[in-house]
Design a protein around this motif. Structure first.
Motif, PDB file in Angstrom:
ATOM      1  N   LEU A 105      52.973  16.976  62.051  1.00 41.26           N
ATOM      2  CA  LEU A 105      52.298  17.891  61.118  1.00 41.26           C
ATOM      3  C   LEU A 105      51.980  19.226  61.775  1.00 41.26           C
ATOM      4  CD1 LEU A 105      49.940  15.575  59.042  1.00 41.26           C
ATOM      5  CD2 LEU A 105      52.062  16.688  58.328  1.00 41.26           C
ATOM      6  N   THR A 144      53.255  22.713  60.335  1.00 44.86           N
ATOM      7  CA  THR A 144      52.275  23.774  60.087  1.00 44.86           C
ATOM      8  C   THR A 144      52.726  25.080  60.725  1.00 44.86           C
ATOM      9  OG1 THR A 144      50.459  22.188  59.938  1.00 44.86           O
ATOM     10  CG2 THR A 144      49.870  24.468  60.475  1.00 44.86           C
ATOM     11  N   ASN A 148      49.675  18.254  54.500  1.00 41.92           N
ATOM     12  CA  ASN A 148      48.841  17.380  55.323  1.00 41.92           C
ATOM     13  C   ASN A 148      48.177  16.290  54.492  1.00 41.92           C
ATOM     14  OD1 ASN A 148      48.526  18.278  58.326  1.00 41.92           O
ATOM     15  ND2 ASN A 148      48.670  20.150  57.146  1.00 41.92           N
TER      16      ASN A 148
END
Length: 172
Positions: free
Chosen positions: A38, A42, A88
Motif C-alpha cells: 500500500l 500510495t 487503503n
C-alpha cells in the motif's frame, strides 16, 4: 470445540485461546504484509497526480517553497488523498475480512503464528461478521488500547472487537 474419536471413545478437545502477545505479533506481520504494497501504491498515486498537475515544475527554484498552490494542484492533492484513502480502505477490508472469513480463517500473519479466527462454536465466520469485527477493532478497540487490554481479563482472551463480533482467536 472439536470432537476426537479415540478407540470408540469420543473426547472433546477444548480450544487453546491465543494470548495477547501472539495476536499482537500477528497484527504486526499483517501490517507489514499489507503496509508495504500500500505504501508503494500510495507513492505511485501521489506521483501521478502531482506530476499531472505540475506540482514538481520549478522545484529547483529557491522561491518554490513560498509559491502558493494553484487550483489544479489543490484538486490534484485532494483527488490523490481521496483515491489513496479508498484504495487503503478497500485493501484493508479485503485483506482482514476476506482472509478471516476464508477457509484459512486467518490473515497471513495469524496463519504464520498458527492462529485462526472462529465463532464461539469453533466455526468459520462469514465475511460480514469479519467486517463487523474489523470495524469494531478499528473504531472501538484502538481507543486508549482498552479494547485490546481487556483480552487479558476475559476467560476466552477476547478483545473488545471479539466480544462484539462473537468471535475467538484460537491456536490451530
Amino acid at each position: 470445540m472439536e470432537l476426537l474419536e479415540k478407540n470408540d471413545l469420543i473426547v472433546e478437545k477444548e480450544p487453546v485461546y491465543a494470548g495477547f502477545w501472539k495476536r499482537f505479533a500477528a497484527y504486526i506481520l499483517d501490517g507489514i504484509f499489507l503496509g508495504i504494497p500500500l505504501a508503494g501504491i500510495t507513492v505511485l498515486v501521489f506521483l501521478f497526480f502531482f506530476g499531472a498537475t505540475g506540482f514538481f515544475e520549478g522545484i529547483d527554484d529557491p522561491d518554490y517553497v513560498d509559491q502558493e498552490l494553484t487550483n489544479s494542484q489543490l484538486i490534484g492533492m485532494f483527488a490523490a488523498y481521496a483515491i489513496v484513502f479508498l484504495i487503503n480502505l478497500a485493501a484493508s477490508i479485503l485483506y482482514y475480512a476476506g482472509f478471516q472469513s476464508s477457509k484459512m480463517q486467518a490473515t497471513p500473519g495469524k496463519r504464520i503464528l498458527g492462529l485462526k479466527v472462529t465463532d464461539l462454536n469453533g466455526n468459520r465466520i462469514s465475511f460480514w461478521r469479519a467486517l463487523g469485527r474489523l470495524l469494531a477493532m478499528s473504531f472501538l478497540s484502538s481507543i486508549l488500547m482498552i479494547g485490546y487490554i481487556i483480552a487479558a481479563f476475559t476467560e476466552k482472551k477476547q478483545a473488545l472487537h471479539d466480544l462484539i463480533a462473537g468471535t475467538i482467536v484460537v491456536k490451530r
